[in-house]
Motif scaffolding. Structure first.
Motif, PDB file in Angstrom:
ATOM      1  N   ASN A  86       0.801  -1.226   0.000  1.00  0.00           N
ATOM      2  CA  ASN A  86       0.000   0.000   0.000  1.00  0.00           C
ATOM      3  C   ASN A  86       0.831   1.273   0.000  1.00  0.00           C
ATOM      4  N   GLN A  87       2.066   1.189  -0.479  1.00  0.00           N
ATOM      5  CA  GLN A  87       2.921   2.369  -0.538  1.00  0.00           C
ATOM      6  C   GLN A  87       3.143   2.821  -1.984  1.00  0.00           C
ATOM      7  N   ILE A 174       0.083  -6.632  -4.240  1.00  0.00           N
ATOM      8  CA  ILE A 174       0.612  -6.577  -2.875  1.00  0.00           C
ATOM      9  C   ILE A 174       2.065  -7.029  -2.837  1.00  0.00           C
ATOM     10  N   GLU A 177       4.361  -4.387  -4.409  1.00  0.00           N
ATOM     11  CA  GLU A 177       4.529  -3.241  -3.506  1.00  0.00           C
ATOM     12  C   GLU A 177       5.506  -3.579  -2.389  1.00  0.00           C
ATOM     13  N   ASP A 203      -5.966   2.973  -8.542  1.00  0.00           N
ATOM     14  CA  ASP A 203      -6.276   4.312  -8.060  1.00  0.00           C
ATOM     15  C   ASP A 203      -6.642   5.249  -9.196  1.00  0.00           C
ATOM     16  N   GLU A 301      -7.748   7.285   0.372  1.00  0.00           N
ATOM     17  CA  GLU A 301      -7.864   6.263   1.417  1.00  0.00           C
ATOM     18  C   GLU A 301      -9.240   5.615   1.402  1.00  0.00           C
ATOM     19  N   ARG A 304      -9.422   3.050  -1.411  1.00  0.00           N
ATOM     20  CA  ARG A 304      -8.644   1.850  -1.097  1.00  0.00           C
ATOM     21  C   ARG A 304      -9.419   0.952  -0.120  1.00  0.00           C
ATOM     22  N   GLN A 305     -10.048   1.541   0.886  1.00  0.00           N
ATOM     23  CA  GLN A 305     -10.812   0.758   1.861  1.00  0.00           C
ATOM     24  C   GLN A 305     -12.008   0.080   1.194  1.00  0.00           C
ATOM     25  N   SER A 308     -10.837  -2.898  -0.859  1.00  0.00           N
ATOM     26  CA  SER A 308     -10.482  -4.056  -0.036  1.00  0.00           C
ATOM     27  C   SER A 308     -11.723  -4.854   0.345  1.00  0.00           C
TER      28      SER A 308
END
Length: 361
Positions: A86-87, A174, A177, A203, A301, A304-305, A308
Motif C-alpha cells: 500500500n505504498q 501486494i 509493492e 487508483d 484512502e 482503497r478501503q 479491499s
C-alpha cells in the motif's frame, strides 16, 4: 561372393570418434535437484522484501497457481507482505486491441524510471476460448523496459475472469509493492465492456483511444467512459495529428455529459504519440494532479478501503464457486443434468435448482 556372406551393407556406419553428449548429464542433474527444492514461505518473503526479483516471480507463480496445495503457502506469503504494501500508486490502462497499449506502457514506464521510480507492469494477456492458451508476449514488445533494472514486467493469462484481469492480480499487486515498486501499472485485455475488475483495484484509470478509427461517438457511448479518469488519444503523429486534436475536442465535450465523480476530479483528455515519445510528460502531469487532489481530500484512502471490502466479497464468491464445482457428488450430478437439459428432459432452471439443493443438503 554372395551378398549374404557380407554382413555389412554399403550404408553401414563406420567405427569412428564417438559423438559427444547433447547435454551435460551432471548439469541436468543439478537443475532437477534445484527444482525439487522449493523455498519456504519465509525465504520467499525475505527475498521479496529485499527486492529479489527471482523470489518475487516464484511467489507470484504460487499465488497464480490453481493447485490447492499451493494455496496455504501463497496466503502465508501475502499475509507477511501485506504490512509492507500500500505504498504505491496503482494505474490501470485499457483500450481496444491495436490502440498501442504495450508501446505506450513501455515509453511511459521508461519515462517513470527516468524520474527515479520503480515500475511494475502487470500485463494481462487474453486467453484463447478454444485452446485456453496465451501468447504472453508483452515482454517481447517491451524489449527496452524489460532490460531496465528499475522495472519488472509480469505477463499473465487472463483466463475466464471478468474484464480479462488475471484471477490473482490483486494479490500480485501486494507482492510487488512489498518488493519496493512504487508505481504499479496494470494493462488489461481491453475488451471494452467488462473493465470493472481492473477499475476496482487501481487508483487511476486511464483509457487509451485512437483517432480516425471510425465514428468517435461509438467510443463515447461505452460505459467505460464513466470509469475513466483520463482519456489519452495515442498515435497523434504524422497525418493523424489533426484527427487526434479533433477527437480530443469531441471527447472533452462528451465528458461534460457524465455525472460528476465522487472524487471531485474532472476527467481530462490529452493526446500523445508513444511512437515519437511525445506528450508522455503531460500524461504523467495529469496523473500527478489527480493524486494531489484525492490525497488532499481523503478520497484516496476511502477508495482503497472500499476496494479491499469489494475483493473480500469477490474472494468469498470465487471460493464458493470453486468448492461447488469440485464437490464429487455435484460433479456427477452436473453431467447428468447437462445431458437432461440438452435432450429437453429438464429445464436449465430446474437443473440448476437440483444441483444447488444437492449442494446445500
Amino acid at each position: 561372393m554372395k551378398e549374404q556372406d557380407n554382413p555389412k551393407s554399403a550404408l553401414h556406419e563406420k567405427d569412428g570418434i564417438p559423438q559427444p553428449e547433447s547435454f551435460s548429464v551432471s548439469a541436468m542433474a543439478k537443475v532437477l535437484t534445484s527444482r525439487k527444492v522449493q523455498p519456504s514461505a519465509e525465504e520467499l518473503v525475505k527475498g521479496i522484501l529485499s527486492g529479489n526479483i527471482s523470489a518475487l516471480s516464484r511467489a507470484i507463480t504460487l499465488v497464480e497457481s490453481t493447485n490447492p496445495s499451493h494455496l496455504a503457502k501463497a496466503n502465508d506469503i501475502i499475509s507477511a507482505c501485506l504490512p509492507h504494501a500500500n505504498q504505491s500508486v496503482r494505474i490501470g490502462i485499457t483500450g481496444v486491441p491495436g490502440v498501442g497499449k504495450s508501446t505506450f506502457i513501455e515509453v511511459f514506464g521508461k519515462y517513470l524510471t527516468g524520474l527515479g521510480k520503480k515500475v511494475a507492469v502487470l500485463a494481462v494477456d487474453p486467453s484463447s476460448s478454444i485452446s485456453h492458451g496465451s501468447i504472453l508476449g508483452d515482454k517481447t514488445r517491451m524489449e527496452e523496459l524489460v532490460k531496465d533494472p528499475n522495472a519488472f514486467i509480469r505477463p499473465s493469462a487472463s483466463g475466464e475472469t471478468l474484464g480479462g484481469v488475471a484471477r490473482k492480480t490483486r494479490e500480485t499487486i501486494i507482492l510487488c509493492e512489498a518488493a519496493g515498486f512504487d508505481t504499479i501499472i496494470i494493462e488489461t485485455v481491453g475488451v471494452g465492456q467488462s473493465e470493472t475488475a481492473v477499475h476496482s483495484m487501481v487508483d487511476f484509470f486511464l483509457l487509451l483511444k485512437i483517432a480516425g478509427a471510425g465514428d468517435e461517438l461509438q467510443g463515447i457511448k461505452r460505459g467505460i467512459m464513466e470509469m475513466a479518469d483520463a482519456i489519452v488519444i495515442n498515435k497523434a503523429d504524422g497525418d493523424n495529428v489533426a484527427k487526434a486534436k479533433l477527437a480530443k475536442t469531441e471527447f472533452n465535450r462528451a465528458l461534460h455529459l457524465f455525472p460528476a465523480k465522487s472524487s471531485g476530479w474532472i476527467p481530462t483528455v490529452t493526446t500523445c504519440s508513444a511512437y515519437e515519445k511525445t506528450g508522455i510528460d503531460n500524461v504523467w502531469q495529469i496523473i500527478s494532479d489527480y493524486f494531489a487532489l484525492v490525497k488532499g481530500n481523503k478520497y484516496f484512502e476511502e477508495k482503497r478501503q472500499s476496494q479491499s471490502q469489494y475483493w473480500m466479497m469477490e474472494t468469498i464468491n470465487e471460493q464458493l464457486k470453486n468448492h461447488f464445482y469440485q464437490h464429487p457428488e455435484i460433479a456427477a450430478l452436473l453431467e447428468q443434468n447437462k445431458k437432461a437439459v440438452e435432450e429437453n428432459q429438464l429445464s436449465p432452471f430446474a437443473a440448476a435448482m437440483q444441483l444447488l439443493a444437492k449442494y446445500f443438503k
